[in-house]
Design a protein around this motif. Structure first.
Motif: not given
Length: 408
Positions: A140-146, A155-159, A172-173, A178-182
């Motif tokens: 989801g977020y790679g290594e080394g970050g908070p 949805l969570l990553v798009q947000a 109105r975000p 489509i699941p563009l992050a996936d």
């Protein structure tokens, strides 16, 4: 009905051997991001062994029963694979996977944060044991970050990465439908594997690769990031339109259809104003001379185009716009796309077998004259377990004992 082909053999439309014939890919995968990458590798002729937990398998199998009793997500991204059911928490199951990896060319995994590394199946450790292996960690977020420890869904990553803020209407975000992050991270995994295969041909060594959903969406946010970086302004989302150019949007026609049209440069704007709208006064007005001017006057231009669209049918609008050399489309629903004459005329649909029946599937986007893609069956959970274990040298009695013990 399509007859399943052996990996690497000519596809249903003929042609030569597929380009990845002879490649063995192992997928430790769930839902969309890794499975879409491995499915495209299978489409190109690779043999893909999907490793699943015997207790239920990939949880996308059970999302719904939309496709002949199988889940729509699963049918979409898992054709052409073999399903090997293994309990990796059991040392015997882990040993089977290790033996499989010793023969594999590629490993792609998108397990939960920390799950692969705890078993030594992350890209770094897998490649250390198998130097020719190309291993990809999708996270989801790679290594080394908070945020590295967090679970990440589309949805969570798009947000988190901002794409929801630039989608929808002002105030109105919205998530992209489509699941563009996936899908995005899956495509970067795919292209990384192809690049690593090219490099391995020269060096003889594999690669340890990691791709995160957050980094992909942040990359695809390039236009809004650069605009705000340079101006300090956060643009409002524009619905079926774009904050970057105007006029550009959706307009209802006299027959209740919706035409989508727009301009991307000054020449197109001049043709729209003069040849389509019959408004040379707008074409000559310096208030609309450049794209930045038209973006500022978007609401006024939308009113003018809406009034024009209400006086013509969709067919008439498209004929006029085509004659003026202006891009346009019909705003279609999902059923409209299923029935789309352009897909039918170009022969884009094929039949694919599943454990519960035959379903239609679109061919993958690349079209090659020399080979056709695999459109092989969607596997049942564990369908190929016995065959794969036998190929790895395990005896029938041992396989049966493992089944009784829940290893497979």
């Amino acid at each position: 009905m399509t007859v399943p082909q052996r990996p690497g053999s000519p596809g249903p439309d003929g042609g030569g051997p597929r380009p990845l014939a002879g490649l063995l890919v192992v997928g430790l995968e769930q839902v969309v991001s890794a499975p879409i990458a491995t499915r495209h590798l299978a489409d190109m002729g690779a043999r893909v062994v999907k490793v699943e937990n015997p207790r239920g398998g990939d949880f996308a199998r059970h999302y719904d029963g939309a496709q002949a009793g199988m889940a729509a997500h699963f049918v979409w991204v898992n054709r052409g694979k073999e399903s090997l059911s293994l309990n990796l928490a059991d040392p015997r199951g882990a040993a089977v996977l290790e033996r499989l990896l010793s023969r594999a060319d590629v490993l792609i995994q998108n397990l939960a944060p920390g799950a692969a590394s705890r078993r030594g199946l992350d890209a770094e450790h897998a490649c250390a044991r198998h130097p020719r292996l190309i291993a990809v960690d999708i996270s989801g977020y790679g290594e080394g970050g908070p945020l590295s420890h967090k679970r990440a869904y589309d949805l969570l990553v798009q947000a988190e990465a901002g794409s929801c803020a630039v989608t929808g209407e002002p105030g109105r975000p919205a998530k992209a439908g489509i699941p563009l992050a996936d899908l995005g991270v899956g495509m970067y995994a795919l292209t990384s594997v192809l690049a690593a295969l090219y490099a391995r041909a020269a060096t003889g060594r594999g690669s340890a690769i990691s791709v995160s959903m957050f980094d992909v969406v942040a990359e695809w946010m390039g236009y809004p990031l650069n605009f705000t970086m340079g101006t300090g302004i956060e643009q409002d989302p524009a619905g079926v339109g774009s904050p970057a150019v105007a006029p550009y949007g959706a307009y209802v026609t006299a027959d209740g259809q919706t035409a989508v049209l727009g301009t991307t440069n000054d020449g197109e704007w001049q043709r729209l104003a003069r040849s389509v709208l019959g408004r040379p006064d707008l074409a000559d007005d310096p208030a609309f001379a450049g794209n930045a001017d038209r973006v500022r006057e978007r609401s006024h231009l939308d009113e003018v185009i809406s009034a024009w669209a209400k006086g013509v049918t969709l067919k008439e609008a498209q004929e006029i716009l085509d004659a003026a050399g202006l891009g346009n489309a019909r705003l279609n629903g999902v059923q409209d796309v299923l029935d789309h004459p352009h897909l039918a005329a170009r022969g884009r649909w094929r039949d694919v077998t599943t454990p519960t029946g035959v379903v239609r599937a679109l061919l993958p986007p690349p079209v090659a004259a020399e080979w056709s893609p695999s459109m092989d069956a969607v596997p049942a959970l564990g369908e190929h377990t016995d065959a794969v274990l036998a190929e790895l040298g395990y005896e029938p009695a041992e396989i049966e004992a493992w089944r009784n013990d829940g290893v497979i």
